[in-house]
Design a protein around this motif. Structure first.
Motif, PDB file in Angstrom:
ATOM      1  N   VAL A  56       0.865  -1.179   0.000  1.00 31.60           N
ATOM      2  CA  VAL A  56       0.000   0.000   0.000  1.00 31.60           C
ATOM      3  C   VAL A  56       0.903   1.230   0.000  1.00 31.60           C
ATOM      4  O   VAL A  56       1.873   1.297   0.757  1.00 31.60           O
ATOM      5  N   TYR A  57       0.575   2.182  -0.836  1.00 32.00           N
ATOM      6  CA  TYR A  57       1.358   3.405  -0.914  1.00 32.00           C
ATOM      7  C   TYR A  57       0.538   4.564  -0.373  1.00 32.00           C
ATOM      8  O   TYR A  57      -0.630   4.725  -0.703  1.00 32.00           O
ATOM      9  N   ASP A  58       1.184   5.368   0.450  1.00 32.19           N
ATOM     10  CA  ASP A  58       0.523   6.513   1.074  1.00 32.19           C
ATOM     11  C   ASP A  58       1.136   7.789   0.503  1.00 32.19           C
ATOM     12  O   ASP A  58       2.359   7.888   0.379  1.00 32.19           O
ATOM     13  N   GLY A  59       0.292   8.755   0.173  1.00 30.91           N
ATOM     14  CA  GLY A  59       0.777  10.005  -0.391  1.00 30.91           C
ATOM     15  C   GLY A  59       1.420  10.887   0.662  1.00 30.91           C
ATOM     16  O   GLY A  59       0.849  11.133   1.719  1.00 30.91           O
ATOM     17  N   VAL A  60       2.644  11.342   0.360  1.00 34.25           N
ATOM     18  CA  VAL A  60       3.357  12.262   1.239  1.00 34.25           C
ATOM     19  C   VAL A  60       3.853  13.397   0.358  1.00 34.25           C
ATOM     20  O   VAL A  60       4.815  13.253  -0.382  1.00 34.25           O
ATOM     21  N   GLY A  61       3.172  14.521   0.439  1.00 34.13           N
ATOM     22  CA  GLY A  61       3.551  15.645  -0.412  1.00 34.13           C
ATOM     23  C   GLY A  61       3.324  15.293  -1.876  1.00 34.13           C
ATOM     24  O   GLY A  61       2.220  14.972  -2.280  1.00 34.13           O
ATOM     25  N   ARG A  62       4.422  15.281  -2.654  1.00 35.42           N
ATOM     26  CA  ARG A  62       4.320  14.993  -4.086  1.00 35.42           C
ATOM     27  C   ARG A  62       4.829  13.600  -4.427  1.00 35.42           C
ATOM     28  O   ARG A  62       5.092  13.301  -5.588  1.00 35.42           O
ATOM     29  N   MET A  63       4.991  12.763  -3.404  1.00 35.37           N
ATOM     30  CA  MET A  63       5.473  11.408  -3.674  1.00 35.37           C
ATOM     31  C   MET A  63       4.655  10.402  -2.872  1.00 35.37           C
ATOM     32  O   MET A  63       3.833  10.764  -2.048  1.00 35.37           O
ATOM     33  N   PHE A  64       4.915   9.136  -3.157  1.00 41.15           N
ATOM     34  CA  PHE A  64       4.227   8.055  -2.464  1.00 41.15           C
ATOM     35  C   PHE A  64       5.243   7.199  -1.739  1.00 41.15           C
ATOM     36  O   PHE A  64       6.323   6.938  -2.247  1.00 41.15           O
ATOM     37  N   VAL A  65       4.852   6.766  -0.527  1.00 42.91           N
ATOM     38  CA  VAL A  65       5.737   5.971   0.310  1.00 42.91           C
ATOM     39  C   VAL A  65       5.051   4.643   0.601  1.00 42.91           C
ATOM     40  O   VAL A  65       3.866   4.605   0.932  1.00 42.91           O
ATOM     41  N   LEU A  66       5.819   3.569   0.490  1.00 47.61           N
ATOM     42  CA  LEU A  66       5.299   2.242   0.793  1.00 47.61           C
ATOM     43  C   LEU A  66       5.055   2.134   2.301  1.00 47.61           C
ATOM     44  O   LEU A  66       5.951   2.398   3.104  1.00 47.61           O
ATOM     45  N   THR A  67       3.830   1.793   2.676  1.00 42.42           N
ATOM     46  CA  THR A  67       3.482   1.640   4.085  1.00 42.42           C
ATOM     47  C   THR A  67       2.659   0.375   4.272  1.00 42.42           C
ATOM     48  O   THR A  67       2.167  -0.210   3.302  1.00 42.42           O
ATOM     49  N   SER A  68       2.489  -0.012   5.501  1.00 45.98           N
ATOM     50  CA  SER A  68       1.662  -1.184   5.785  1.00 45.98           C
ATOM     51  C   SER A  68       0.193  -0.758   5.853  1.00 45.98           C
ATOM     52  O   SER A  68      -0.122   0.408   6.101  1.00 45.98           O
ATOM     53  N   THR A  69      -0.673  -1.726   5.656  1.00 45.93           N
ATOM     54  CA  THR A  69      -2.104  -1.411   5.732  1.00 45.93           C
ATOM     55  C   THR A  69      -2.486  -0.984   7.141  1.00 45.93           C
ATOM     56  O   THR A  69      -3.383  -0.154   7.316  1.00 45.93           O
ATOM     57  N   ASP A  70      -1.795  -1.534   8.152  1.00 46.56           N
ATOM     58  CA  ASP A  70      -2.081  -1.140   9.536  1.00 46.56           C
ATOM     59  C   ASP A  70      -1.783   0.337   9.768  1.00 46.56           C
ATOM     60  O   ASP A  70      -2.546   1.036  10.440  1.00 46.56           O
ATOM     61  N   ASP A  71      -0.648   0.808   9.231  1.00 42.43           N
ATOM     62  CA  ASP A  71      -0.297   2.224   9.381  1.00 42.43           C
ATOM     63  C   ASP A  71      -1.332   3.127   8.708  1.00 42.43           C
ATOM     64  O   ASP A  71      -1.709   4.170   9.248  1.00 42.43           O
ATOM     65  N   VAL A  72      -1.758   2.704   7.529  1.00 42.32           N
ATOM     66  CA  VAL A  72      -2.760   3.496   6.804  1.00 42.32           C
ATOM     67  C   VAL A  72      -4.069   3.524   7.591  1.00 42.32           C
ATOM     68  O   VAL A  72      -4.706   4.565   7.739  1.00 42.32           O
ATOM     69  N   LYS A  73      -4.462   2.382   8.127  1.00 42.28           N
ATOM     70  CA  LYS A  73      -5.707   2.321   8.898  1.00 42.28           C
ATOM     71  C   LYS A  73      -5.617   3.170  10.166  1.00 42.28           C
ATOM     72  O   LYS A  73      -6.574   3.845  10.533  1.00 42.28           O
ATOM     73  N   LYS A  74      -4.457   3.170  10.828  1.00 47.20           N
ATOM     74  CA  LYS A  74      -4.274   3.999  12.028  1.00 47.20           C
ATOM     75  C   LYS A  74      -4.389   5.481  11.683  1.00 47.20           C
ATOM     76  O   LYS A  74      -5.041   6.253  12.393  1.00 47.20           O
ATOM     77  N   ARG A  75      -3.733   5.873  10.578  1.00 50.74           N
ATOM     78  CA  ARG A  75      -3.788   7.274  10.164  1.00 50.74           C
ATOM     79  C   ARG A  75      -5.221   7.675   9.819  1.00 50.74           C
ATOM     80  O   ARG A  75      -5.697   8.742  10.206  1.00 50.74           O
ATOM     81  N   GLN A  76      -5.913   6.802   9.112  1.00 53.62           N
ATOM     82  CA  GLN A  76      -7.295   7.111   8.735  1.00 53.62           C
ATOM     83  C   GLN A  76      -8.214   7.155   9.946  1.00 53.62           C
ATOM     84  O   GLN A  76      -9.140   7.970   9.999  1.00 53.62           O
ATOM     85  N   ALA A  77      -7.965   6.300  10.936  1.00 49.64           N
ATOM     86  CA  ALA A  77      -8.775   6.324  12.153  1.00 49.64           C
ATOM     87  C   ALA A  77      -8.577   7.644  12.890  1.00 49.64           C
ATOM     88  O   ALA A  77      -9.536   8.229  13.409  1.00 49.64           O
ATOM     89  N   LYS A  78      -7.331   8.123  12.932  1.00 50.64           N
ATOM     90  CA  LYS A  78      -7.056   9.409  13.583  1.00 50.64           C
ATOM     91  C   LYS A  78      -7.729  10.549  12.816  1.00 50.64           C
ATOM     92  O   LYS A  78      -8.326  11.444  13.418  1.00 50.64           O
ATOM     93  N   GLU A  79      -7.644  10.509  11.498  1.00 48.58           N
ATOM     94  CA  GLU A  79      -8.300  11.536  10.682  1.00 48.58           C
ATOM     95  C   GLU A  79      -9.815  11.514  10.898  1.00 48.58           C
ATOM     96  O   GLU A  79     -10.450  12.570  10.987  1.00 48.58           O
ATOM     97  N   ALA A  80     -10.392  10.311  10.970  1.00 48.54           N
ATOM     98  CA  ALA A  80     -11.836  10.191  11.181  1.00 48.54           C
ATOM     99  C   ALA A  80     -12.231  10.773  12.536  1.00 48.54           C
ATOM    100  O   ALA A  80     -13.265  11.451  12.651  1.00 48.54           O
TER     101      ALA A  80
END
Length: 119
Positions: A59-83
């Motif tokens: 899973v790639y997460d957008g950081v500025g103008r690039m994408f960084v490979l991250t785990s799905t858990d990290d993405v879910k944690k970030r999205q939970a915080k945003e929610a």
């Protein structure tokens, strides 16, 4: 005891400007609430899509103008915080909306009372 016309006009002008300001702010707050609701819905949809992926999917997460490979858990944690942040912002916007609606309603009632008494 009658209120002089000049004072009455000044009072009406102040109340009507307050009502106009509240009405303008109501439009802004309503559009902000709609925007936050859209953001929340997008987070829910992307969360559903991430849940549907196999565990080891890159899973790639957008950081500025690039994408960084991250785990799905990290993405879910970030999205939970945003929610959670969006939920708090929506709560604050609802309070602001209620306040502005009450201010607008009170201003209109006061103008009607003044016009009935003065007119």
């Amino acid at each position: 005891m009658a209120i002089p016309n000049e004072k009455l006009q000044q009072l009406l002008q102040e109340i009507s400007s307050k009502a106009a300001f509240a009405e303008q702010q109501l439009g802004i707050v309503r559009s902000q609430i709609a925007s936050k609701n859209r953001e929340s819905r997008m987070l829910q949809l992307s969360d559903t899509e991430i849940d549907a992926l196999p565990a080891k999917t890159p899973v790639y997460d957008g950081v500025g103008r690039m994408f960084v490979l991250t785990s799905t858990d990290d993405v879910k944690k970030r999205q939970a915080k945003e929610a959670e942040d969006i939920k708090k912002e929506l709560s604050n916007l609802d309070k602001k909306l209620n306040y502005l609606e009450q201010t607008y309603k009170n201003s209109n009632e006061h103008m009607e009372q003044i016009l009935k008494r003065g007119g």
